[in-house]
Design an enzyme around this catalytic site. Structure first.
Site, PDB file in Angstrom:
ATOM      1  N   LYS A 185       0.855  -1.196   0.000  1.00  0.00           N
ATOM      2  CA  LYS A 185       0.000   0.000   0.000  1.00  0.00           C
ATOM      3  C   LYS A 185       0.886   1.240   0.000  1.00  0.00           C
ATOM      4  CE  LYS A 185      -1.515   2.618   3.055  1.00  0.00           C
ATOM      5  NZ  LYS A 185      -1.396   3.869   2.289  1.00  0.00           N
ATOM      6  N   GLU A 261      10.728   1.112   9.686  1.00  0.00           N
ATOM      7  CA  GLU A 261      11.646   2.193   9.288  1.00  0.00           C
ATOM      8  C   GLU A 261      10.913   3.487   9.591  1.00  0.00           C
ATOM      9  OE1 GLU A 261      14.681   1.880   8.231  1.00  0.00           O
ATOM     10  OE2 GLU A 261      14.811  -0.222   7.681  1.00  0.00           O
ATOM     11  N   CYS A 295      13.739  11.064   6.023  1.00  0.00           N
ATOM     12  CA  CYS A 295      13.943  10.588   7.396  1.00  0.00           C
ATOM     13  C   CYS A 295      15.394  10.794   7.796  1.00  0.00           C
ATOM     14  CB  CYS A 295      13.567   9.117   7.487  1.00  0.00           C
ATOM     15  SG  CYS A 295      14.385   8.129   6.223  1.00  0.00           S
ATOM     16  N   GLU A 392      10.798  16.149  14.249  1.00  0.00           N
ATOM     17  CA  GLU A 392      11.207  15.981  12.855  1.00  0.00           C
ATOM     18  C   GLU A 392      10.623  17.154  12.052  1.00  0.00           C
ATOM     19  OE1 GLU A 392       9.662  12.381  11.002  1.00  0.00           O
ATOM     20  OE2 GLU A 392      11.610  12.047  10.068  1.00  0.00           O
TER      21      GLU A 392
HETATM   22  P1  NAP Z   1       2.929   8.261   7.687  1.00  0.00           P
HETATM   23  O1  NAP Z   1       1.896   9.288   7.826  1.00  0.00           O
HETATM   24  O2  NAP Z   1       3.325   7.463   8.874  1.00  0.00           O
HETATM   25  O3  NAP Z   1       2.445   7.298   6.514  1.00  0.00           O
HETATM   26  C1  NAP Z   1       3.220   6.236   6.049  1.00  0.00           C
HETATM   27  C2  NAP Z   1       2.333   5.231   5.366  1.00  0.00           C
HETATM   28  O4  NAP Z   1       1.433   4.675   6.330  1.00  0.00           O
HETATM   29  C3  NAP Z   1       1.471   5.798   4.267  1.00  0.00           C
HETATM   30  O5  NAP Z   1       1.289   4.823   3.273  1.00  0.00           O
HETATM   31  C4  NAP Z   1       0.158   6.055   4.990  1.00  0.00           C
HETATM   32  O6  NAP Z   1      -0.918   6.079   4.100  1.00  0.00           O
HETATM   33  C5  NAP Z   1       0.105   4.843   5.879  1.00  0.00           C
HETATM   34  N1  NAP Z   1      -0.753   4.973   7.055  1.00  0.00           N
HETATM   35  C6  NAP Z   1      -1.051   6.074   7.768  1.00  0.00           C
HETATM   36  N2  NAP Z   1      -1.857   5.743   8.806  1.00  0.00           N
HETATM   37  C7  NAP Z   1      -2.055   4.401   8.736  1.00  0.00           C
HETATM   38  C8  NAP Z   1      -2.787   3.468   9.513  1.00  0.00           C
HETATM   39  N3  NAP Z   1      -3.462   3.827  10.594  1.00  0.00           N
HETATM   40  N4  NAP Z   1      -2.768   2.161   9.152  1.00  0.00           N
HETATM   41  C9  NAP Z   1      -2.075   1.758   8.063  1.00  0.00           C
HETATM   42  N5  NAP Z   1      -1.365   2.594   7.280  1.00  0.00           N
HETATM   43  C10 NAP Z   1      -1.339   3.905   7.623  1.00  0.00           C
HETATM   44  O7  NAP Z   1       4.286   8.855   7.118  1.00  0.00           O
HETATM   45  P2  NAP Z   1       4.482   9.786   5.857  1.00  0.00           P
HETATM   46  O8  NAP Z   1       4.031  11.149   6.224  1.00  0.00           O
HETATM   47  O9  NAP Z   1       3.918   9.151   4.629  1.00  0.00           O
HETATM   48  O10 NAP Z   1       6.055   9.735   5.689  1.00  0.00           O
HETATM   49  C11 NAP Z   1       6.913  10.523   6.402  1.00  0.00           C
HETATM   50  C12 NAP Z   1       7.495   9.760   7.586  1.00  0.00           C
HETATM   51  O11 NAP Z   1       8.155   8.592   7.105  1.00  0.00           O
HETATM   52  C13 NAP Z   1       8.543  10.551   8.314  1.00  0.00           C
HETATM   53  O12 NAP Z   1       8.374  10.401   9.699  1.00  0.00           O
HETATM   54  C14 NAP Z   1       9.849   9.908   7.861  1.00  0.00           C
HETATM   55  O13 NAP Z   1      10.908  10.061   8.754  1.00  0.00           O
HETATM   56  C15 NAP Z   1       9.439   8.497   7.704  1.00  0.00           C
HETATM   57  N6  NAP Z   1      10.361   7.789   6.808  1.00  0.00           N
HETATM   58  C16 NAP Z   1      11.217   6.891   7.355  1.00  0.00           C
HETATM   59  C17 NAP Z   1      12.123   6.231   6.540  1.00  0.00           C
HETATM   60  C18 NAP Z   1      13.078   5.239   7.106  1.00  0.00           C
HETATM   61  O14 NAP Z   1      13.619   4.463   6.351  1.00  0.00           O
HETATM   62  N7  NAP Z   1      13.324   5.220   8.409  1.00  0.00           N
HETATM   63  C19 NAP Z   1      12.148   6.494   5.173  1.00  0.00           C
HETATM   64  C20 NAP Z   1      11.248   7.428   4.644  1.00  0.00           C
HETATM   65  C21 NAP Z   1      10.357   8.068   5.495  1.00  0.00           C
HETATM   66  P3  NAP Z   1      -1.795   7.409   3.888  1.00  0.00           P
HETATM   67  O15 NAP Z   1      -0.863   8.555   4.015  1.00  0.00           O
HETATM   68  O16 NAP Z   1      -2.335   7.254   2.535  1.00  0.00           O
HETATM   69  O17 NAP Z   1      -2.831   7.361   4.960  1.00  0.00           O
END
Ligand code: NAP
Length: 488
Positions: A185, A261, A295, A392
């Site tokens: 997803k 991650e 990240c 962050e």
């Molecule tokens: P996010 O809001 O946590 O969303 C990540 C993914 O999870 C999206 O596909 C989102 O889909 C989905 N999601 C959200 N709520 C969910 C739930 N309750 N159940 C299942 N899936 C759910 O993060 P983001 O804003 O997309 O990405 C930014 C974050 O990712 C930052 O904190 C960054 O540091 C982190 N990141 C970490 C790494 C690493 O390797 N450590 C790499 C890249 C990014 P929807 O948005 O469509 O709801």
């Protein structure tokens, strides 16, 4: 600027539907949700909006395909990845444009992500044929110990919007190589790159049901039943720590194997013996890659007192010269943030730091006009209690704080619940190792502003998660070890 015919053609080439068991289909209820261009806020297209029953059908397909896929010859699994690598590389320009349209980063950066994404397929194409086990004589000499590695089984993979393709290939590559099937997803904000990738994998010969793609505007409701379904054997998530925590709780029901991650708060340490030119160069890369929406982005700069003011001024000079604009335009180096919430969050953190006494050297305001822009910003003299040092930022903001000793620098670096990456600039080899060993992070950039490399184990400690993606370690996340005690 509105979408050009060339851009429209790239969007139109994507199949905006769900991929279930090798078939592209609409969501059962026929719903769709919009994908927009963050540089203008304009609609790019509508994609299928899966409901829980659609995701369950995708899981059914993954479960049905698992047995045959696990038995598929490793060399052929690898060759599918290799063909996909070649196809991504051949289509890099159109994939980069597509990525820029949905995510905003400058096309040159999208090209770099496309190349990075493809490299995971090349790497894991090679790893597919290196899955092995161990044979040993038991210490008492009476028996033999055999270990074998087997695919973990059907996986649920969830990826974020900031690297819409590479975060996918970093999971799909090892899962395919290991012999796992999957439901993936992508983020609702950027589903198009993943859909394009799925088409490429299909064309590369990936059998039906191995990769199933679910796009949805209701992630929580759609994914929770999958995570709690006893047929799933693995959850791999890249995203925020906040969502990761929720998913860990859901995964606990079935004691599901997980890789997380999560978020970061990377410190960038510059010691008084560092090469300041190199540090400014590295800082620019660590801060501004992906518009600060990484990240691994340097979140805070801790600089030895004698260098702090000069560093802030020089970084500010470089940041001020960066060209802001729509990522498709020539010469643009800084694209928009992903949405209005992101601009509001960055504005709030900058406002808090200034209220507490920080000085804005450059920027410190949103862009003019439409789209979700924020000006590259340097904040000097940032006090220890400013939120910008703890949270962050996910935007083009560089807070600079001074330190007066190595101990204070390390203490400040470790004063966070996150532990993904840290950057260290020093010319003193002994200090370099002392500091690297003392840092509580999964990765360190030593005199360099970028750590990402498909051949290296990427991942964090503390609340930045666990598990490693890429490198020789990456495939182990998708393999179980079985030990056989032999009475010979
Ligand atoms: P996010 O809001 O946590 O969303 C990540 C993914 O999870 C999206 O596909 C989102 O889909 C989905 N999601 C959200 N709520 C969910 C739930 N309750 N159940 C299942 N899936 C759910 O993060 P983001 O804003 O997309 O990405 C930014 C974050 O990712 C930052 O904190 C960054 O540091 C982190 N990141 C970490 C790494 C690493 O390797 N450590 C790499 C890249 C990014 P929807 O948005 O469509 O709801």
């Amino acid at each position: 600027m509105s979408i050009s015919s060339n851009e429209q053609a790239v969007v139109d080439a994507v199949i905006p539907r769900l991929l279930v068991g090798g078939e592209w289909r609409d969501a059962g209820a026929g719903g769709t949700f919009p994908v927009e261009d963050p540089s203008t806020g304009e609609l790019l297209c509508q994609v299928a909006d899966a409901r829980p029953e659609d995701a369950m059908a995708a899981l059914d397909a993954a479960v049905a395909a698992q047995g045959a896929w696990a038995a598929h010859p490793p060399r052929e699994r690898g060759e599918i990845l290799r063909r996909a690598y070649e196809a991504i590389s051949a289509r890099a320009d159109e994939l980069a444009l597509l990525m820029t349209l949905e995510m905003g980063k400058p096309v040159a950066e999208s090209r770099a992500e496309v190349a990075y994404a493809a490299e995971f397929f090349r790497w894991f194409a090679e790893e597919a044929v290196r899955i092995d086990g161990r044979y040993a004589v038991a210490p008492n000499g009476a028996g033999r110990l055999l270990t074998m590695k087997q695919p973990v089984g059907p996986c649920v993979l969830i990826t974020p919007w900031n690297f819409p393709m590479a975060m996918g290939t970093r999971k799909i590559g090892p899962a395919v190589a290991a012999g796992c099937t999957m439901v993936i997803k992508p983020a609702g904000l950027t589903p198009l790159s993943m859909l394009a990738l799925a088409q490429i994998l299909q064309e590369a010969g990936l059998p039906a049901g191995v990769l199933n793609v679910v796009t949805t505007s209701s992630s929580g409701a759609v994914m929770e039943p999958l995570i709690k379904d006893g047929r799933v054997r693995k959850l791999s998530f890249t995203g925020s720590t906040e969502v990761g925590r929720k998913l860990l709780a859901q995964a606990a029901d079935n004691v599901l194997r997980v890789s997380m991650e999560l978020g970061g708060n990377a410190p960038f340490l510059i010691f008084d013996d560092a090469d300041l030119d190199a540090a400014v160069e590295g800082a620019l890369l660590a801060k501004m890659r992906n518009i600060g929406e990484a990240c691994t982005a340097a979140n805070r700069f801790h600089v030895a007192e004698p260098l702090a003011a000069a560093f802030a001024d020089r970084l500010a000079e470089r940041m001020a010269a960066l060209k802001l604009g729509r990522g498709t335009q020539d010469g643009v180096q800084v694209g928009p943030l992903i949405d209005k919430n992101a601009v509001d969050k960055v504005s709030e953190l900058v406002g808090d730091a200034i209220d507490k006494g920080a000085r804005a050297v450059v920027g410190a305001r949103p862009g003019d006009g439409r789209g979700y822009f924020y000006q590259p910003t340097v904040l000097a003299d940032v006090p220890a209690d400013a939120r910008v040092l703890k949270e962050e930022i996910f935007g083009p903001v560089a807070p600079v704080a001074a330190f007066d000793s190595e101990e204070a620098a390390v203490a400040a670096a470790n004063d966070t619940e996150f532990g993904l990456v840290a950057y260290v600039y020093t010319a003193d080899l002994k200090r370099a190792f002392r500091v690297v060993e003392a840092l509580e992070t999964g990765m360190v950039g030593l005199n360099q502003g970028m750590v990402s490399n498909p051949a290296a184990p990427f991942g964090g400690v503390k609340q930045s998660g666990f598990g490693r993606e890429g490198g020789a370690e990456g495939i182990d996340e998708y393999l179980e070890i079985k030990y056989v005690a032999m009475n010979l």
